[in-house]
Design a protein around this motif. Structure first.
Motif, PDB file in Angstrom:
ATOM      1  N   LEU A 146       0.818  -1.214   0.000  1.00 19.98           N
ATOM      2  CA  LEU A 146       0.000   0.000   0.000  1.00 19.98           C
ATOM      3  C   LEU A 146       0.852   1.264   0.000  1.00 19.98           C
ATOM      4  O   LEU A 146       0.557   2.240  -0.702  1.00 19.98           O
ATOM      5  N   PRO A 203      -2.161   4.238 -11.992  1.00 16.67           N
ATOM      6  CA  PRO A 203      -3.393   4.440 -11.232  1.00 16.67           C
ATOM      7  C   PRO A 203      -3.641   3.305 -10.229  1.00 16.67           C
ATOM      8  O   PRO A 203      -3.530   2.127 -10.576  1.00 16.67           O
ATOM      9  N   ALA A 204      -3.958   3.699  -8.983  1.00  8.53           N
ATOM     10  CA  ALA A 204      -4.270   2.725  -7.921  1.00  8.53           C
ATOM     11  C   ALA A 204      -3.135   1.715  -7.742  1.00  8.53           C
ATOM     12  O   ALA A 204      -3.386   0.529  -7.511  1.00  8.53           O
ATOM     13  N   ASP A 205      -1.890   2.193  -7.815  1.00  6.72           N
ATOM     14  CA  ASP A 205      -0.755   1.277  -7.728  1.00  6.72           C
ATOM     15  C   ASP A 205      -0.699   0.537  -6.396  1.00  6.72           C
ATOM     16  O   ASP A 205      -0.350  -0.645  -6.339  1.00  6.72           O
ATOM     17  N   GLY A 211      -3.259  -0.354  -4.413  1.00  5.43           N
ATOM     18  CA  GLY A 211      -4.282  -1.405  -4.394  1.00  5.43           C
ATOM     19  C   GLY A 211      -3.908  -2.580  -5.276  1.00  5.43           C
ATOM     20  O   GLY A 211      -4.106  -3.738  -4.906  1.00  5.43           O
ATOM     21  N   CYS A 262     -10.632  -9.273  -8.708  1.00  4.12           N
ATOM     22  CA  CYS A 262     -10.484  -7.818  -8.617  1.00  4.12           C
ATOM     23  C   CYS A 262      -9.520  -7.294  -9.674  1.00  4.12           C
ATOM     24  O   CYS A 262      -9.768  -6.254 -10.294  1.00  4.12           O
ATOM     25  N   VAL A 300     -10.131  -4.686 -13.027  1.00  5.54           N
ATOM     26  CA  VAL A 300      -9.303  -3.541 -13.412  1.00  5.54           C
ATOM     27  C   VAL A 300      -8.960  -3.629 -14.898  1.00  5.54           C
ATOM     28  O   VAL A 300      -9.032  -2.636 -15.631  1.00  5.54           O
ATOM     29  N   VAL A 328      -9.282   1.433 -12.087  1.00  4.18           N
ATOM     30  CA  VAL A 328     -10.155   0.863 -11.065  1.00  4.18           C
ATOM     31  C   VAL A 328     -11.598   1.233 -11.380  1.00  4.18           C
ATOM     32  O   VAL A 328     -11.925   2.426 -11.484  1.00  4.18           O
ATOM     33  N   ARG A 382     -15.461   2.116 -10.901  1.00  2.00           N
ATOM     34  CA  ARG A 382     -16.269   2.685  -9.819  1.00  2.00           C
ATOM     35  C   ARG A 382     -17.687   2.139  -9.832  1.00  2.00           C
ATOM     36  O   ARG A 382     -18.383   2.167  -8.823  1.00  2.00           O
TER      37      ARG A 382
END
Length: 325
Positions: free
Chosen positions: A29, A45-47, A49, A103, A107, A114, A116
């Motif tokens: 995280l 983006p969202a690295d 997660g 998950c 993506v 990610v 929404r």
């Protein structure tokens, strides 16, 4: 009183395990933003997660593959109490791997962003791209692996775990890079050996705790240490090869400190070096100590360090690949 002590000890172990899991989760995280700081590189983006999900996925493979590997080693130990084995963690690992893979597939279905809302995902589009097909392969492999783990022939999981490893190796090397098949081959061997090393040691220690037989336990730990030495050598060679493919020899030292990928790779190398020292300590105790099972303590610390290595490896997958100068 005895039951109370056992209960208290079990409670302390549970708390310690939760603390370690929490600390391990902080690595993926917080790792990407820390590694990227001051490099001028753009973050994925969202690295954080994504790195966390890949940590869960890698850990699931390690746990399941390690159980099969350690069980095979145990069968080679004369007089081993094979009927007295700990409960399998493979079904839970497969479930966790399935959730993580699902998950990650969501993506990919949203163009590597990610989602929404459910409407953001193009599920059908997964079948039309290479990354989408690989993501679906991992999801389905974990589902079938979980069913195999619950069946009378849990060893059949090996083919599904191999499919996940192949998918990860192919995903890590897109067709746009030079010699992608060579890169995928190196990654596949690296990931497979690492999973056997980390997961195998975890299950070996679970077997030792369950057996409480010094002779059989020492024999199993000694057998594992000999195989682990070979695994470590292969991991080192494939790791060096993969590094030189992404960082030419003349730029390695500079990129280890100036790029996010290089910094994370350096952290991984330091952790692996620490693991190697712990492994040598355990092997030395195994040879010289009056009670060979005193090697259990450094081996247990080695498992924790290997868990950190898995998390750092997952962070690498969420960082921009260094530019070949």
């Amino acid at each position: 009183m005895g039951a109370a002590r056992v209960s208290a000890a079990g409670g302390r172990r549970a708390v310690a395990a939760l603390v370690l899991v929490g600390l391990a989760a902080l690595i993926p995280l917080l790792g990407p933003p820390i590694a990227l700081r001051g490099t001028g590189e753009a973050a994925v983006p969202a690295d954080g997660g994504i790195a966390l999900l890949r940590t869960v996925l890698f850990a699931a493979v390690c746990v399941s593959a390690g159980e099969l590997f350690a069980a095979r080693l145990a069968r080679r130990v004369p007089g081993a109490p094979l009927d007295d084995t700990p409960r399998s963690w493979a079904p839970v690992a497969a479930g966790a791997g399935f959730v993580a893979a699902l998950c990650l597939a969501s993506v990919v279905a949203n163009g590597n962003l990610v989602p929404r809302r459910l409407s953001d995902m193009d599920i059908g589009g997964l079948y039309e791209t290479r990354d989408g097909v690989l993501a679906l392969l991992e999801v389905n492999a974990f589902v079938v692996a979980g069913l195999c783990a619950l069946s009378r022939r849990p060893a059949t999981q090996v083919w599904l775990l191999a499919a996940v490893a192949v998918a990860e190796a192919l995903r890590a090397h897109p067709t746009t890079e030079y010699s992608p098949l060579l890169g995928s081959g190196l990654t596949l061997v690296h990931v497979t050996c690492a999973a056997l090393w980390a997961g195998g040691l975890l299950h070996v220690l679970r077997l030792l705790r369950r057996w409480r037989d010094p002779e059989a336990g020492a024999a199993l730990l000694g057998l594992y240490s000999r195989v682990a030495a070979v695994l470590f050598a292969v991991i080192t060679m494939t790791g060096v090869g993969s590094t030189l493919r992404r960082m030419p020899a003349g730029t390695v030292l500079e990129q280890l400190t100036t790029t996010a990928y290089g910094r994370t790779l350096l952290a991984k190398l330091l952790l692996v070096a620490a693991v190697a020292v712990l492994a040598l300590c355990a092997r030395r105790r195994l040879r010289r100590a009056t009670d060979p099972l005193t090697a259990y303590s450094p081996a247990r610390t080695e498992v924790v360090a290997l868990g950190a290595v898995v998390a750092v490896s997952a962070v690498l997958t969420a960082l921009p690949v260094p530019i070949r100068w």
